[in-house]
Design a protein around this motif. Structure first.
Motif, short mmCIF file in Angstrom:
data_model
loop_
_atom_site.label_atom_id
_atom_site.label_comp_id
_atom_site.label_asym_id
_atom_site.label_seq_id
_atom_site.Cartn_x
_atom_site.Cartn_y
_atom_site.Cartn_z
N PRO A 14 -13.42 3.06 -13.20
CA PRO A 14 -12.21 3.60 -12.55
C PRO A 14 -10.94 3.17 -13.28
O PRO A 14 -10.86 2.05 -13.79
N LYS A 15 -9.97 4.08 -13.31
CA LYS A 15 -8.69 3.80 -14.00
C LYS A 15 -7.54 3.90 -12.99
O LYS A 15 -7.72 4.43 -11.90
N ALA A 16 -6.35 3.42 -13.42
CA ALA A 16 -5.19 3.38 -12.52
C ALA A 16 -4.92 4.76 -11.93
O ALA A 16 -4.58 4.88 -10.75
N GLU A 17 -5.10 5.81 -12.73
CA GLU A 17 -4.77 7.16 -12.25
C GLU A 17 -5.71 7.65 -11.13
O GLU A 17 -5.41 8.61 -10.45
N ASN A 18 -6.84 6.96 -10.94
CA ASN A 18 -7.75 7.35 -9.87
C ASN A 18 -7.28 6.87 -8.50
O ASN A 18 -7.88 7.20 -7.48
N TYR A 19 -6.22 6.04 -8.50
CA TYR A 19 -5.72 5.50 -7.25
C TYR A 19 -4.27 5.92 -7.02
O TYR A 19 -3.54 6.22 -7.97
N LEU A 20 -3.89 5.88 -5.75
CA LEU A 20 -2.51 6.17 -5.38
C LEU A 20 -2.04 5.05 -4.45
O LEU A 20 -2.66 4.80 -3.42
N LEU A 21 -1.00 4.34 -4.85
CA LEU A 21 -0.43 3.30 -3.99
C LEU A 21 0.76 3.88 -3.26
O LEU A 21 1.69 4.37 -3.91
N ASP A 22 0.73 3.84 -1.94
CA ASP A 22 1.91 4.33 -1.22
C ASP A 22 2.10 3.57 0.09
O ASP A 22 1.40 2.59 0.35
N GLU A 23 3.03 4.04 0.89
CA GLU A 23 3.39 3.33 2.10
C GLU A 23 3.39 4.32 3.26
O GLU A 23 3.77 5.47 3.06
N VAL A 24 3.01 3.87 4.45
CA VAL A 24 3.01 4.76 5.61
C VAL A 24 3.28 3.95 6.87
O VAL A 24 2.96 2.75 6.92
N ASP A 25 3.86 4.59 7.87
CA ASP A 25 4.04 3.93 9.15
C ASP A 25 2.80 4.21 9.99
O ASP A 25 2.45 5.37 10.20
N LEU A 26 2.13 3.17 10.48
CA LEU A 26 0.87 3.38 11.20
C LEU A 26 1.06 3.73 12.67
O LEU A 26 0.14 4.20 13.32
N GLY A 27 2.23 3.43 13.22
CA GLY A 27 2.44 3.69 14.64
C GLY A 27 1.82 2.58 15.49
O GLY A 27 1.55 1.48 14.99
N SER A 28 1.56 2.87 16.77
CA SER A 28 1.05 1.85 17.69
C SER A 28 -0.39 2.12 18.06
O SER A 28 -0.83 3.27 18.06
N PRO A 29 -1.14 1.06 18.42
CA PRO A 29 -2.53 1.27 18.83
C PRO A 29 -2.63 2.01 20.16
O PRO A 29 -1.85 1.75 21.08
N GLN A 30 -3.58 2.95 20.25
CA GLN A 30 -3.82 3.69 21.51
C GLN A 30 -4.73 2.84 22.40
O GLN A 30 -5.18 1.77 21.99
N ASP A 31 -5.07 3.40 23.55
CA ASP A 31 -5.95 2.73 24.49
C ASP A 31 -7.26 2.32 23.78
O ASP A 31 -7.89 3.14 23.13
N GLY A 32 -7.66 1.05 23.90
CA GLY A 32 -8.92 0.59 23.29
C GLY A 32 -8.80 0.27 21.82
O GLY A 32 -9.81 -0.04 21.17
N GLU A 33 -7.58 0.35 21.29
CA GLU A 33 -7.39 0.06 19.86
C GLU A 33 -6.55 -1.19 19.67
O GLU A 33 -5.83 -1.62 20.57
N VAL A 34 -6.61 -1.75 18.45
CA VAL A 34 -5.75 -2.88 18.12
C VAL A 34 -5.10 -2.66 16.75
O VAL A 34 -5.70 -2.01 15.88
#
Ligand code: NDP
Length: 336
Positions: A14-34
């Motif tokens: 695998p090479k660097a171009e096979n990956y994508l580094l980015d950022e995202v807002d995950l939001g809040s956990p729903q019922d039964g999630e953490v």
């Protein structure tokens, strides 16, 4: 939340171009999630298979999806009565700083029992793979000889040490003098370097009694050297073929499958592949109690290769496949 996604399917290493580094807002956990903050991410050879769309026992990671992986995390926000903020859990958060997971899929870890990173290695999936594959398929008997390659890794090191606990002799094969020295420290009876190019003769000299169980982690040249040393009725749990994972084509030369089948036939070999999930129901509870006892008593020792920084994970992963790790490869995700 910084994360690493699969950008394209690698051909070969695998090479660097096979990956994508980015950022995202995950939001809040729903019922039964953490909501979890990743402390440690496990890197394992099987992840190379998930990057490919070749047919396999598990579904590939889709292009654009976050790379998968087992994680040890801290609970940041809980929407489940089973977990509270500050708990440490084993989950499957993947290559990212935070994850939202279903509480039902998590297991609480007790830092008093063992360092929590061990839930990814000796007390986790790799340790279980060694335990279940060796005891269920390898079935080493007292006085027999068990051989294993990638022997300083989390699977191989445990295979050799359980073999000793069961009264068998352990033969470890690893890459380079430092790893060979470590095998001697772990109590392997014979430790050999596969990089010398002379493994076949060295096995003949140092293991004259032959091999009764060969726990197959690597394939390739190591398997070629071991095959002539297998005794009649030898058992070969086929766990992994890491020497092949980055190959793009079959090696040149004559087709040796006939000779291999001939060996299986005339020496009554029991060659049996397995994926560890198969044995979870039957062996996991015993594994946890046996292995935590053995680790506590010092009968099973382990080594970790903990490296800092999520962004360097692709580099660390290539190191793992090429043998540039020394012990269980783990990423300390938010360390610098
Ligand atoms: P390791 O930490 O041992 O890392 C892989 C090791 O493989 C490298 O460190 C290197 O060790 C060795 N290696 C790589 N290329 C070659 C080669 N060409 N010839 C010989 N050795 C090579 O990994 P794990 O302990 O996590 O995994 C070991 C094996 O178990 C893998 O094949 C993996 O896929 C398999 N596995 C299978 C499971 C199942 O359910 N069937 C579950 C978990 C793991 P060195 O430098 O010593 O050569």
């Amino acid at each position: 939340n910084h994360r690493i996604r699969l950008n394209s399917r690698p051909v070969g290493e695998p090479k660097a171009e096979n990956y994508l580094l980015d950022e995202v807002d995950l939001g809040s956990p729903q019922d039964g999630e953490v909501l979890l903050r990743t402390l440690y991410l496990s890197l394992d050879p099987y992840m190379r298979g998930r990057m490919s769309d070749a047919k396999s026992y598990a579904k590939p990671v889709e292009v654009g999806d976050v790379m998968v992986g087992a994680t040890v995390s801290e609970v940041v926000e809980s929407n489940s009565s089973d977990f509270s903020t500050g708990d440490t859990v084993l989950g499957y958060g993947g290559w990212q700083e935070y994850s939202i997971e279903k509480a039902a899929h998590l297991r609480r870890l007790d830092p008093e029992v063992a360092p929590v990173s061990t839930a990814l290695g000796v007390l986790g999936m790799p340790g279980f793979t060694a335990y279940s594959g060796l005891l269920e398929i390898g079935r080493p008997q007292e006085g027999e000889t068990v051989a294993v390659a990638a022997a300083t890794g989390p699977v191989g090191s445990v295979v050799g040490q359980i073999a000793k606990i069961k009264g068998a002799k352990a033969v470890g094969i690893a890459g380079g003098p430092e790893k060979v020295a470590h095998l001697n420290e772990l109590g392997f009876d014979v430790a050999l370097d596969h990089r010398t190019g002379n493994l076949k003769n060295e096995l003949k000299e140092s293991v004259p009694q032959g091999i009764d169980v060969y726990f197959e982690n690597v394939g390739g040249d190591v398997f070629k050297a071991v095959l002539p040393r297998l005794n009649t009725y030898a058992r070969v749990p086929v766990c992994g073929l890491v020497a092949n994972y980055n190959l793009t084509e079959l090696p040149e030369g004559p087709d040796r499958s006939g000779a291999l089948m001939g060996n299986i036939l005339t020496r009554s070999l029991n060659v049996r592949g397995f994926i560890q999930n198969e044995f979870v129901e039957k062996h996991h509870e015993n594994f946890l109690s046996d292995m935590s006892g053995w680790v506590k008593e010092g009968k099973v020792r382990y080594r970790e290769d903990i490296r800092p920084g999520l962004d360097k994970t692709p580099e660390y992963f290539n190191d793992l496949l090429a043998g540039r790790n020394f012990g269980k490869m783990v990423v300390a995700v938010d360390a610098e």
